[in-house]
Write a protein that holds these residues in place. Structure first.
Motif, mmCIF file in Angstrom:
data_model
loop_
_atom_site.group_PDB
_atom_site.id
_atom_site.type_symbol
_atom_site.label_atom_id
_atom_site.label_comp_id
_atom_site.label_asym_id
_atom_site.label_seq_id
_atom_site.Cartn_x
_atom_site.Cartn_y
_atom_site.Cartn_z
ATOM 1 N N LEU A 220 35.956 42.913 33.875
ATOM 2 C CA LEU A 220 36.960 43.561 35.231
ATOM 3 C C LEU A 220 37.897 42.105 35.713
ATOM 4 C CD1 LEU A 220 38.589 45.336 37.017
ATOM 5 C CD2 LEU A 220 36.636 44.806 38.961
ATOM 6 N N ALA A 221 37.770 40.931 35.583
ATOM 7 C CA ALA A 221 38.114 39.902 35.592
ATOM 8 C C ALA A 221 39.430 39.789 34.649
ATOM 9 C CB ALA A 221 37.521 38.574 35.648
ATOM 10 N N ASN A 222 38.751 40.360 33.022
ATOM 11 C CA ASN A 222 39.931 40.401 32.140
ATOM 12 C C ASN A 222 40.423 41.039 32.472
ATOM 13 O OD1 ASN A 222 39.396 38.155 29.588
ATOM 14 N ND2 ASN A 222 37.225 38.430 30.835
ATOM 15 N N LEU B 233 38.198 37.794 42.470
ATOM 16 C CA LEU B 233 36.177 37.935 42.411
ATOM 17 C C LEU B 233 35.240 37.671 41.945
ATOM 18 C CD1 LEU B 233 36.089 38.043 38.866
ATOM 19 C CD2 LEU B 233 37.441 40.304 39.494
ATOM 20 N N ARG B 234 34.228 36.982 42.267
ATOM 21 C CA ARG B 234 33.348 36.145 41.029
ATOM 22 C C ARG B 234 32.771 36.665 40.012
ATOM 23 N NH1 ARG B 234 28.413 34.475 44.421
ATOM 24 N NH2 ARG B 234 28.642 32.643 42.665
ATOM 25 N N ALA B 235 33.006 36.707 38.276
ATOM 26 C CA ALA B 235 32.826 36.504 37.412
ATOM 27 C C ALA B 235 31.452 36.561 36.832
ATOM 28 C CB ALA B 235 33.898 36.141 36.697
ATOM 29 N N ASN B 236 29.902 37.175 38.052
ATOM 30 C CA ASN B 236 29.026 36.820 37.476
ATOM 31 C C ASN B 236 28.053 37.876 36.861
ATOM 32 O OD1 ASN B 236 28.939 38.391 39.737
ATOM 33 N ND2 ASN B 236 27.795 36.716 41.010
ATOM 34 N N ILE C 85 37.057 33.583 41.056
ATOM 35 C CA ILE C 85 38.721 33.956 39.883
ATOM 36 C C ILE C 85 39.735 33.963 40.680
ATOM 37 C CG2 ILE C 85 39.485 35.424 38.113
ATOM 38 C CD1 ILE C 85 37.013 33.808 37.484
ATOM 39 N N ALA C 86 40.724 32.853 41.834
ATOM 40 C CA ALA C 86 41.189 33.785 42.748
ATOM 41 C C ALA C 86 42.005 32.676 42.606
ATOM 42 C CB ALA C 86 40.660 33.872 44.103
ATOM 43 N N ASN C 87 42.830 33.573 43.028
ATOM 44 C CA ASN C 87 44.583 32.439 43.225
ATOM 45 C C ASN C 87 44.788 32.557 44.401
ATOM 46 O OD1 ASN C 87 46.842 31.107 42.098
ATOM 47 N ND2 ASN C 87 48.161 32.977 41.921
ATOM 48 N N ILE C 88 44.529 31.817 45.384
ATOM 49 C CA ILE C 88 44.280 31.061 46.132
ATOM 50 C C ILE C 88 44.436 30.078 46.473
ATOM 51 C CG2 ILE C 88 43.813 33.344 47.572
ATOM 52 C CD1 ILE C 88 41.057 32.376 47.745
ATOM 53 N N ASP C 89 45.198 29.871 48.173
ATOM 54 C CA ASP C 89 45.720 28.779 48.441
ATOM 55 C C ASP C 89 44.189 28.070 49.275
ATOM 56 O OD1 ASP C 89 46.148 25.572 49.876
ATOM 57 O OD2 ASP C 89 48.154 26.194 49.694
ATOM 58 N N ILE C 90 43.687 27.047 49.363
ATOM 59 C CA ILE C 90 42.761 26.892 50.141
ATOM 60 C C ILE C 90 43.004 25.902 51.674
ATOM 61 C CG2 ILE C 90 40.917 27.715 48.926
ATOM 62 C CD1 ILE C 90 40.087 25.099 49.151
ATOM 63 N N SER C 91 44.334 25.685 51.852
ATOM 64 C CA SER C 91 44.430 24.903 52.670
ATOM 65 C C SER C 91 44.272 25.444 53.981
ATOM 66 C CB SER C 91 45.838 23.695 52.856
ATOM 67 O OG SER C 91 46.975 24.931 52.096
#
Lengths: 682, 461
Positions: B330-332, B320-323, B121-127
């Motif tokens: 936390l993600a919520n 984060l990784r919602a695992n 869960i992340a709002n990023i640009d991976i370019s």
């Protein structure tokens, strides 16, 4: 990041009026920089014509240090030290020279200082011959800032980042520094041993700190900012002998002692380098000439108002020096005060000290001449260090040598007089300090008979080095009784007592080990000296018997030798375990054999056989030694075609080595045959 | 610059790993596949798909478990994403790991590829990450994120867990940004043995223990070939990646060439360097250029290594990784700060047009289709999924209510996660609780910090 730290300093930190105390140790207490401490205290070693101490004091003056406590250990150095600080009297600095009463180590010295009670505040400790242009007051300020955040900081080390130590000449200094990335608090500090494949790090460091910085290219400049608690810590812990002990002790007992160590990087253009070896000396000289350590460069130093003219291609020429017609100052060189160069002389990457006199057609390359050196016409000096007042006769070639004080050379020398066989860093395989100690051993044992200085043994001990150094100097080296000799005599004493009283060998081993730690002898030296001691003991014993009964002969000696070997077998087995130890063992045999040829020589064969039978020496090692010796002797014999006397000495050495080889030849032959047999049968 | 942001279809393929069972949050995954668990009312898989879409990927492979393939396809269809998805089901097996899944679909991958986990869960640009990969022609480039700070008032529903979050130890060379050391802190007991060789080669690196390996890897095609060969690797993060990182220290064994005699033997002995082969020109170009990635020693660029692993650390942005249960809740709790979650751009409300909301006290909630919120209720900072019925005089705050849940009258629900198809009977008070799927909470019960679930169902998993 570190630049920022300096900028972020509070404006008014360490009051300018407040006095800053600096302790300088003139002696290192660690003798890994031979042979210099026989001539000067190492801090007075001239670097680019000035004693190192002058640079150091100059830097202290620039750092507005008021008081310097200059500690030195040996009374021999007293006159030299007091003499050399005279010209600082009118400067704005108080230098208090203090002689330490027989301190054996830095720890003892600091404990003395603690008892004296003259330092009750934070101070800066400079250990040994260190060159630095760093502002010590800034360092102290950083330490203070840090102290405000962490009350328990005891020490700030100044570490220099060499980028990568792998290719550096200083790679033996390589240390592993584990620290926190943000605060630079040291968690672990350890000298890297290249033999270890895995380095153990504690998981807890990584869990306690978000970012852990692991660096192996840092290099201790031996400048330490100490809190006042350092001295009591030394006083409380009697086992802290060296600074390394202190650092290790504090880091291990961090919680218990409640003390922390931080480090500070050297940032360009600050510069610091401790002279721990000739290689470091060479690097420092080069860096001074190339102005890496500005403002401490020859033409700007105000302390002696030296009129150096700075010419292109990194050439410095004193205005009072005289260059004759046809002289070439090629590059990176310096010619000192009142020095004269003869016609057509050629200087490249070298420093000619003050009042030197160089003749015609002299080639000097990559060499350092101290003061009052005279070199006559047509000489060639390469890769060498020549101490003051030396005289070199004409038409000589000096290569890879260190020539000590006031020596008159009348024949060619090459490949190290004392010390630096591995001047060329590219060919360096063995650490210099090891070589040094080997040289020292050789020198001391042949004090009585310098002309027959033995090189065969040495070359075998340095078999891994590409260049085999040889000692061919006619001049007596300064007699010094070093730890190795003391150790040897101690071992002989122990063994003799053990033999006479028929003590258990285990007890003798314990005794030898304790003397080993007392004299700080490396394990290889121990194996070498033990074998030597046993052989010498048999000689002594034989001599004492032969005085009483005249009837004794060589056979008698062999009997003694054999009983002794059998008696001491557990000791020999204990010390000769590794291939290296076997090499040392062979070396010892050869050394003793050459020193008393008529007795031992005929029995080298039996000796080897004994060692082989008892599985102390392995076949491969013996053959390796046997073959390698031949090569070395042939090599060196080619070097000396011009000089008769030298050749004679060579010849005698060659003869001894050859004689040894001849005596053992049947044994080798037998070994080889046995090997073939076994290989065919299998 | 836009040109560089383009991702050519042929250059990188994308693979979303959505076959995870959620073994660290079984309470929640009993009734729903992990990748469809709602985070702020979006199925978890929406986040990685959105990330790929934002980074200009046109299509992606999604690996799911065969059993839930239909559900996932249906869910993805509903999301209105422009990215084309190719959902592939893999057989259900107990021990199928990330590396196994990739190996299973290897014939669909023809180029270098990006692996992304469905729980990222992340709002990023991976370019930027892709550029770093391209720049060094890396073997693997990993995306490393800062771990999010947990808000002070955050309480994880369910009983207090003693489970400490897993910590990765990531050693990154200060000069070149290469990953030189990678391990999980739990792999060690007290000491870590570091090879001397590593310390000599990389004289200056930092081991981070608070950074998060986002499980987003850009992987070279040869690594895939190697992975197909190495059948004993089950996971990417746990096995493949540490192995490749470690192998950076090794040099190819040149003596292998003259052992042509026995071909059979060679096949068994195949080591990584038979896969990691540079194009002949690459080496030549590097030799002729003045480029070097480091200046501290006299080595060639990249120390002459063919295997090169890089870390792209994104500073400032979190993910984060919602695992785990903790991370999921936390993600919520914080995801609305990272994403703009409005479903359709037209309506400004977070309430679906088909939902019926009669309550006047709805604050910061998202309410999905066909839900019925009765009058005289109070809803605060909660996520209500579709077909949820909330009866009158009930208060809900800081909670996640999944689909088809019925909450009866006069309930108080605070900081809870209530899974799908539950029924909460009258006058129930739940605080910091977790209610498993299909559970019926009897009327009038009071629970704090508990997991309420049908035990039998849990045991099945």
């Amino acid at each position: 990041m570190s630049v920022n730290v300096i900028k972020e300093l509070p404006n008014n930190t360490y009051g300018k009026q407040e006095s800053l105390k600096v302790i300088v140790f003139a002696d290192e207490f660690i003798h890994d920089f031979k042979p210099i401490e026989k001539v000067y205290p190492s801090i007075l070693l001239p670097v680019v014509t000035l004693p190192l101490l002058d640079y150091l004091i100059e830097n202290l003056i620039r750092s507005r240090v008021q008081t310097v406590y200059l500690y030195y250990s040996s009374s021999l150095n007293k006159a030299k030290i007091t003499d050399s600080i005279k010209h600082f009297q009118d400067k704005n600095i108080i230098i208090i020279p203090i002689q330490l009463n027989d301190s054996g180590s830095l720890g003892d010295a600091l404990r003395d200082i603690d008892t004296n009670g003259c330092i009750r505040d934070d101070f800066i400790l400079i250990r040994g011959p260190v060159f630095a242009n760093i502002d010590l007051r800034t360092l102290m300020d950083l330490h203070r800032v840090r102290k405000e955040k962490d009350k328990n900081v005891v020490l700030t080390m100044v570490l220099r980042n060499l980028g990568n130590i792998k290719d550096s000449a200083l790679k033996n200094e390589s240390t592993l520094v584990v620290s926190t990335a943000n605060t630079r608090r040291i968690l672990h500090y350890k000298k890297l041993n290249s033999n270890e494949k895995k380095i153990k790090l504690e998981l807890q460091w990584f869990l306690d700190h978000d970012n852990v910085h692991i660096n192996t290219a840092l290099f201790d400049t031996r400048i330490y900012v100490c809190s006042q608690s350092v001295l009591p810590l030394f006083a409380d812990n009697f086992d802290f002998q060296t600074m390394e002990d202190f650092i290790r002790g504090v880091l291990i007992n961090e919680e218990f002692l409640d003390s922390r160590i931080y480090w500070e990087p050297l940032i360009y253009p600050t510069y610091a380098l401790p002279i721990t070896s000739w290689k470091a000396y060479k690097i420092l000289s080069r860096d001074i000439l190339q102005r890496h350590c500005y403002p401490l460069v020859p033409d700007t130093l105000p302390l002696s108002l030296r009129n150096f003219i700075y010419l292109p291609k990194i050439i410095y020429k004193h205005s009072s020096s005289i260059l004759s017609k046809g002289c070439t100052l090629h590059s990176a060189s310096l010619v000192g005060e009142h020095s004269t160069l003869g016609k057509n002389s050629f200087i490249k990457r070298s420093v000619i000290g003050p009042s030197c006199n160089i003749g015609k057609n002299v080639h000097i390359n990559n060499s350092y001449l101290f003061s009052y050196v005279q070199i006559e016409d047509n000489c060639e000096v390469t890769n060498s260090i020549i101490f003051s007042n030396c005289f070199i006769e004409k038409d000589l070639k000096i290569t890879d040598c260190i020539i000590l004080d006031a020596i008159k050379c009348s024949k060619n020398h090459s490949n190290a007089l004392i010390g630096i066989s591995d001047w060329d860093i590219e060919h360096m395989k063995e650490p210099l300090s090891d070589c040094d100690s080997n040289f020292a051993t050789i020198l001391t044992e042949n004090d009585h008979d310098i002309d027959s200085d033995e090189d065969a043994s040495l070359s075998s001990s340095l078999s891994s080095a590409s260049s085999s150094p040889s000692l061919k100097d006619s001049s007596p080296p300064p007699a010094f009784q070093d730890d190795h000799e003391m150790f040897l005599s101690e071992v002989i004493d122990s063994l003799l007592r053990g033999y006479q009283d028929k003590l258990k060998c285990e007890n003798l081993i314990l005794e030898i080990n304790s003397s080993r730690y007392a004299y700080n002898i490396s394990i290889r030296q121990v194996s070498y000296n033990v074998i030597k001691a046993i052989l010498n003991l048999s000689l002594l014993h034989y001599n004492s018997i032969s005085k009483i009964s005249l009837s004794s002969n060589n056979a008698e000696y062999y009997k003694i030798l054999k009983t002794m070997l059998n008696f001491f077998k557990p000791i020999i087995v204990n010390y000769i375990k590794t291939p290296n130890a076997q090499e040392d063992c062979l070396r010892a045999i050869e050394d003793v054999a050459s020193s008393s040829q008529e007795l031992i020589l005929p029995y080298v064969l039996n000796l080897l056989h004994f060692f082989y039978d008892n599985d102390i020496l392995f076949e491969e090692k013996i053959i390796e030694w046997y073959e390698q010796d031949c090569d070395d002797i042939q090599d060196t014999s080619q070097d000396c075609d011009s000089d008769n006397e030298d050749c004679l000495k060579q010849e005698s050495k060659k003869n001894i080595a050859r004689a040894i080889r001849n005596t053992v030849a049947p044994f080798i032959k037998w070994l080889r045959e046995a090997e073939e047999d076994s290989s065919t049968s299998s | 610059m836009n040109l560089f942001k383009m991702v050519h279809q042929n250059e990188f393929q994308a693979v979303v790993l959505a076959g995870g069972k959620g073994s660290r949050m079984t309470e929640l995954t009993a009734g729903k596949p992990k990748c469809l668990l709602p985070i702020a009312n979006m199925p978890m898989i929406w986040y990685p798909l959105k990330l790929l879409e934002q980074s200009n990927f046109a299509e992606t492979i999604v690996i799911v478990s065969d059993a839930v393939k239909v559900d996932v396809v249906a869910a993805i269809d509903k999301l209105n994403l422009t990215i084309k998805t190719d959902v592939i089901g893999i057989p259900d097996a107990e021990d199928i790991g990330t590396a196994d899944s990739i190996r299973f679909i290897h014939d669909k991958i023809h180029s270098d590829f990006v692996v992304i986990s469905s729980d990222l869960i992340a709002n990023i640009d991976i370019s930027e990450t892709l550029n770093l990969y391209r720049k060094h022609n890396a073997s693997i480039t990993a995306l490393i994120l800062q771990t999010p700070k947990t808000p002070e008032d955050f309480v994880q529903p369910g009983p207090k867990s003693k489970q400490k979050p897993e910590r990765d130890l990531i050693g990154i060379d200060r000069e070149t940004g290469r990953i030189v050391f990678l391990a999980s802190a739990s792999d060690f007991e007290e000491t870590i043995n570091m090879p001397n060789k590593l310390l000599k080669k990389h004289s200056d690196f930092i081991v981070h223990s608070k950074l998060l390996d986002a499980h987003l890897y850009v992987i070279n095609k040869w690594v895939l070939n190697f992975l197909i060969h190495r059948k004993n690797f089950n996971t990417l993060k746990g096995e493949l990646l540490p192995y490749i990182v470690k192998k950076q220290l090794d040099k190819p064994n040149t003596s292998m060439d003259d052992k042509n005699a026995s071909v059979v033997k060679m096949d068994i002995k195949k080591d990584i360097f038979q896969f990691a082969v540079e194009k002949p020109l690459d080496n030549l170009i590097r030799n002729m250029s003045a480029f070097n990635d480091h200046i501290t020693d006299m080595d060639d660029a990249y120390h002459g290594d063919i295997i090169r692993c890089y870390a792209h650390i994104i500073n400032g942005k979190c993910g984060l990784r919602a695992n785990t249960l903790q991370m999921y809740s936390l993600a919520n709790a914080i995801v609305d700060k990272w994403f703009d979650l409005k479903k359709d751009e037209v309506s400004l409300s977070n309430i679906s047009p088909t939902a019926t909301v009669k309550s006047s006290q709805v604050q910061n909630c998202i309410i999905d289709e066909n839900s019925l919120i009765s009058e005289k209720t109070s809803l605060k900072q909660s996520y209500i999924s579709n077909n949820v019925i909330v009866n009158p005089k009930t208060r809900i705050s800081k909670s996640i209510i999944m689909s088809n849940v019925t909450i009866k009258e006069r309930c108080v629900i605070e900081n809870c996660i209530i899974c799908n198809d539950c029924t909460i009977e009258e006058e129930t008070e739940l605080k910091d609780c977790l209610v498993g799927a299909n559970h019926i909470v009897p009327p009038g019960s009071h629970h704090t910090r508990e997991v309420l679930t049908d035990i039998d169902r849990l045991m099945e998993i």
